[in-house]
Write an enzyme that holds these catalytic residues in place. Structure first.
Site, PDB file in Angstrom:
ATOM      1  N   LEU A   1       0.987  -8.548  12.064  1.00  0.00           N
ATOM      2  CA  LEU A   1       0.557  -9.825  12.146  1.00  0.00           C
ATOM      3  C   LEU A   1      -0.717  -9.970  11.306  1.00  0.00           C
ATOM      4  O   LEU A   1      -1.745  -9.197  11.527  1.00  0.00           O
ATOM      5  CB  LEU A   1       0.348  -9.990  13.591  1.00  0.00           C
ATOM      6  CG  LEU A   1       1.387  -9.926  14.615  1.00  0.00           C
ATOM      7  CD1 LEU A   1       1.076 -10.330  15.981  1.00  0.00           C
ATOM      8  CD2 LEU A   1       2.525 -10.459  14.134  1.00  0.00           C
ATOM      9  N   ALA A   2      -0.796 -10.876  10.517  1.00  0.00           N
ATOM     10  CA  ALA A   2      -2.084 -10.969   9.597  1.00  0.00           C
ATOM     11  C   ALA A   2      -2.420 -12.452   9.101  1.00  0.00           C
ATOM     12  O   ALA A   2      -2.959 -12.643   8.167  1.00  0.00           O
ATOM     13  CB  ALA A   2      -1.656 -10.395   8.319  1.00  0.00           C
TER      14      ALA A   2
ATOM     15  N   ARG B   1     -14.990 -12.817  13.452  1.00  0.00           N
ATOM     16  CA  ARG B   1     -16.115 -11.921  13.394  1.00  0.00           C
ATOM     17  C   ARG B   1     -16.738 -11.042  12.325  1.00  0.00           C
ATOM     18  O   ARG B   1     -17.768 -10.485  12.300  1.00  0.00           O
ATOM     19  CB  ARG B   1     -15.904 -10.836  14.738  1.00  0.00           C
ATOM     20  CG  ARG B   1     -15.558 -11.383  16.120  1.00  0.00           C
ATOM     21  CD  ARG B   1     -14.796 -10.650  16.924  1.00  0.00           C
ATOM     22  NE  ARG B   1     -13.326 -10.668  16.816  1.00  0.00           N
ATOM     23  CZ  ARG B   1     -12.360 -10.192  17.742  1.00  0.00           C
ATOM     24  NH1 ARG B   1     -12.711  -9.496  18.791  1.00  0.00           N
ATOM     25  NH2 ARG B   1     -11.184 -10.452  17.292  1.00  0.00           N
TER      26      ARG B   1
ATOM     27  N   LYS C   1      -9.737 -11.823   6.950  1.00  0.00           N
ATOM     28  CA  LYS C   1      -9.966  -9.997   7.345  1.00  0.00           C
ATOM     29  C   LYS C   1      -9.096  -9.374   6.689  1.00  0.00           C
ATOM     30  O   LYS C   1      -9.830  -8.151   6.189  1.00  0.00           O
ATOM     31  CB  LYS C   1      -9.800 -10.015   8.918  1.00  0.00           C
ATOM     32  CG  LYS C   1     -10.162  -8.567   9.472  1.00  0.00           C
ATOM     33  CD  LYS C   1     -10.505  -8.552  10.816  1.00  0.00           C
ATOM     34  CE  LYS C   1      -9.273  -9.046  11.625  1.00  0.00           C
ATOM     35  NZ  LYS C   1      -9.189  -8.967  12.991  1.00  0.00           N
TER      36      LYS C   1
ATOM     37  N   ASP D   1      -4.905  -5.541  10.917  1.00  0.00           N
ATOM     38  CA  ASP D   1      -6.481  -4.903  11.073  1.00  0.00           C
ATOM     39  C   ASP D   1      -6.481  -3.575  11.668  1.00  0.00           C
ATOM     40  O   ASP D   1      -7.564  -3.132  12.327  1.00  0.00           O
ATOM     41  CB  ASP D   1      -7.285  -5.968  11.861  1.00  0.00           C
ATOM     42  CG  ASP D   1      -6.920  -6.179  13.400  1.00  0.00           C
ATOM     43  OD1 ASP D   1      -5.925  -5.486  13.823  1.00  0.00           O
ATOM     44  OD2 ASP D   1      -7.869  -6.862  13.839  1.00  0.00           O
TER      45      ASP D   1
ATOM     46  N   ASN E   1      -5.194  -0.655  24.622  1.00  0.00           N
ATOM     47  CA  ASN E   1      -3.967  -1.200  23.945  1.00  0.00           C
ATOM     48  C   ASN E   1      -4.391  -1.222  22.511  1.00  0.00           C
ATOM     49  O   ASN E   1      -5.202  -2.160  21.996  1.00  0.00           O
ATOM     50  CB  ASN E   1      -3.588  -2.607  24.379  1.00  0.00           C
ATOM     51  CG  ASN E   1      -2.546  -3.445  23.244  1.00  0.00           C
ATOM     52  OD1 ASN E   1      -1.721  -2.665  22.921  1.00  0.00           O
ATOM     53  ND2 ASN E   1      -2.566  -4.628  23.154  1.00  0.00           N
TER      54      ASN E   1
ATOM     55  N   LYS F   1     -17.293   0.294 -26.446  1.00  0.00           N
ATOM     56  CA  LYS F   1     -16.274  -0.732 -25.816  1.00  0.00           C
ATOM     57  C   LYS F   1     -15.266  -0.788 -26.950  1.00  0.00           C
ATOM     58  O   LYS F   1     -15.560  -1.166 -28.191  1.00  0.00           O
ATOM     59  CB  LYS F   1     -17.267  -2.008 -25.680  1.00  0.00           C
ATOM     60  CG  LYS F   1     -16.497  -2.995 -25.084  1.00  0.00           C
ATOM     61  CD  LYS F   1     -16.722  -4.444 -25.701  1.00  0.00           C
ATOM     62  CE  LYS F   1     -15.827  -4.693 -26.860  1.00  0.00           C
ATOM     63  NZ  LYS F   1     -15.954  -6.039 -27.508  1.00  0.00           N
TER      64      LYS F   1
END
Ligand code: UD1
Ligand code: CA
Length: 466
Positions: free
Chosen positions: A10-11, A17, A24, A105, A172, A354
């Site tokens: 689940l995202a 917060r 997040k 998360d 949990n 470079k």
């Protein structure tokens, strides 16, 4: 029905917060986004086709981050809670007998723990088996309520918990194995949780128990694995754990790390044995370091590729560049993207490269800029040499062939070519090619005026008398 497992991650939430404009799961810990970490753990147990990521907030960004991974996406357009997030995946998920659900998360979760949960679930044949752990400070997590015989009855969220329930330390972590049949039966009749108005996946537990079905739990001892990231402070904690894990894996594989707590090595980095990382080193991105190298304090390497026995002295910056065997860089060198430094070449202090090839054993030891240059082998680039590669519109190439000697403070106005074995006189400005073996001089001749200083002094004292 497929008898195996689907995995649902689940995202879809924003992560209020975090106080961020980025979703997040796009924040990073240990050099990877949280969603890459979650999918990484899932991939160790399942094929990409089994893995379903529920996306919502910044879905495009999340999908882009996982592009090429082959995982499936489920769109949750409105974030009505974790229960709702699983429900929107119903069609895909119920094609499988079981589903392993966890949250995007939760970046410290290991594949071993997920496997242990699956094993317990298979052994107990419960309708659901969930991970639990004990925390000294359980604030913020859902608490596990058990019945008189220790059986799991319910999960109560922080918001809805009574003071007595808040004192429960078994929490949990949000990792569950479900039989898909009963799961979706419960979800279909789930009511929004009274405390928050959201459809809570956690309420499914009481739902299953109420239907007379069994819920089992696997208590994990290592609580650090199940840290959920809701704030930046928790993100920093997870980052520290992942850095420590990476450092430990490298040390176990033969890399010396001085003061490992100060060193930052990204997940995708490989380092061969007998390489030494001094304190405060950062090795980032897709860097690959060969054996026997030494990386000096405060150096930062990003997408760098080092052969064996390379030495990077302190305070150097190396980005997207390849360094040959035995090359020595720094201290205080800056390698911007696109360089190839040959074996045993030297790039010293305050030298910037470079898009430059520096041949084997060539040296640019002090205060130099080489851009868009092709430098052969055994070339000596004197202190303060500068390539003028940019005319304000386009970039141009400087070529310095094998064995050339570039005098101190040379200015090379590109495009320009210095032939094999040529000598360049110090302090010259080169706008034209120097043929092989020639001496190039491009500066005004020196004139000395004998006795000039005394004459000046006489003039000044004479002027003061008047
Ligand atoms: C959740 C659990 C809590 C547990 C904790 C563990 C619920 C109701 N609570 O709380 O019991 O202790 O995780 O860390 O599940 N998400 C969606 N869609 C939504 C809502 C959330 O995809 O509509 C996703 C989020 O992006 C996030 C994950 O679900 O990755 C968890 O959501 P979050 O709001 O962080 O839940 P917690 O309050 O931490
Ligand atoms: Ca969370």
């Amino acid at each position: 029905m497929n008898r195996g497992y689907a995995i649902a991650i689940l995202a879809a939430g924003l992560g209020t917060r975090m106080k961020s404009r980025y979703a997040k799961v796009l924040h990073r810990a240990g050099g990877q986004t949280l969603i890459e970490l979650a999918v990484g753990a899932a991939r160790r147990l399942a094929a990409p086709g089994q893995i379903h990521v529920v996306v919502g907030h910044q879905a495009e960004g999340v999908q882009q981050t996982l592009a090429g991974s082959g995982v499936q996406f489920v769109r949750q357009t409105r974030q009505l809670g974790t229960g709702h997030a699983v429900l929107v995946g119903r069609q895909q998920l119920q094609a499988w007998k079981r589903v392993l659900v966890f949250y995007g998360d939760c970046p410290l979760l290991t594949a071993n723990t997920l496997r242990a949960l699956q094993k317990r679930h298979a052994a107990t044949r419960a309708a659901a088996t969930l991970l639990t752990t004990r925390l000294v400070n359980p604030t913020g997590y859902g608490r596990i309520l058990r019945g008189p015989r220790g059986e799991v009855r319910e999960i109560v969220e922080e918001k809805a918990a009574t003071p007595e329930q808040k004192a429960i330390t078994e929490i949990n972590p949000g990792v569950y194995c479900f039989e898909t049949g009963p799961l979706f039966k419960c979800l279909a009749s789930l009511k929004p949780n009274q405390a928050a108005g959201e459809y809570y996946l956690t309420d499914v537990i009481a739902g299953l128990v109420g239907r007379g079905l069994r819920v089992e739990a696997l208590l994990v001892e290592d609580a650090s694995q199940v840290l959920g990231i809701n704030t930046r402070a928790e993100l920093a904690e997870a980052d520290a754990v992942l850095r420590r894990r990476k450092a430990q894996a490298l040390m176990a594989a033969g890399v010396t790390i001085q003061k490992p707590e100060t060193v930052i090595v990204d997940a995708g980095v490989s380092i061969a044995p007998d390489t030494v990382l001094e304190p405060f080193v950062q090795v980032l991105g897709r860097s690959a370091i060969g054996p026997g190298c030494r990386i000096g304090s405060h150096s930062i390497l990003r997408d760098a590729s080092l052969a064996g026995d390379v030495v990077i002295e302190a305070f150097s910056w190396v980005e997207d560049s390849r360094l040959g065997r035995g090359a020595r860089i720094g201290p205080y060198a800056r390698l911007r993207p696109g360089n190839v430094v040959g074996a045993e070449a030297r790039v010293g202090n305050f030298v910037e490269l470079k898009m430059t090839r520096l041949g084997a054993r060539s040296k640019a030891q002090h205060l130099t800029y080489l851009g868009d240059s092709v430098v052969g082998a055994d070339v000596n680039v004197g202190a303060g040499t500068i390539t003028c590669n940019y005319d304000g519109v386009a970039k141009h190439q400087t070529v310095i062939e094998d064995g050339a000697f570039v005098g101190t403070h040379s200015t090379l106005v590109a495009p320009v070519k210095i032939g094999k074995g040529a000598y360049l006189a110090a302090g010259s400005v080169f706008t034209e090619a120097v043929p092989p073996g020639a001496l190039g001089i491009a500066r005004s001749r020196q004139t000395n005026k004998p006795g000039w200083a005394a004459q000046r002094q006489r003039r000044q004292t004479g002027a003061r008398k008047h």
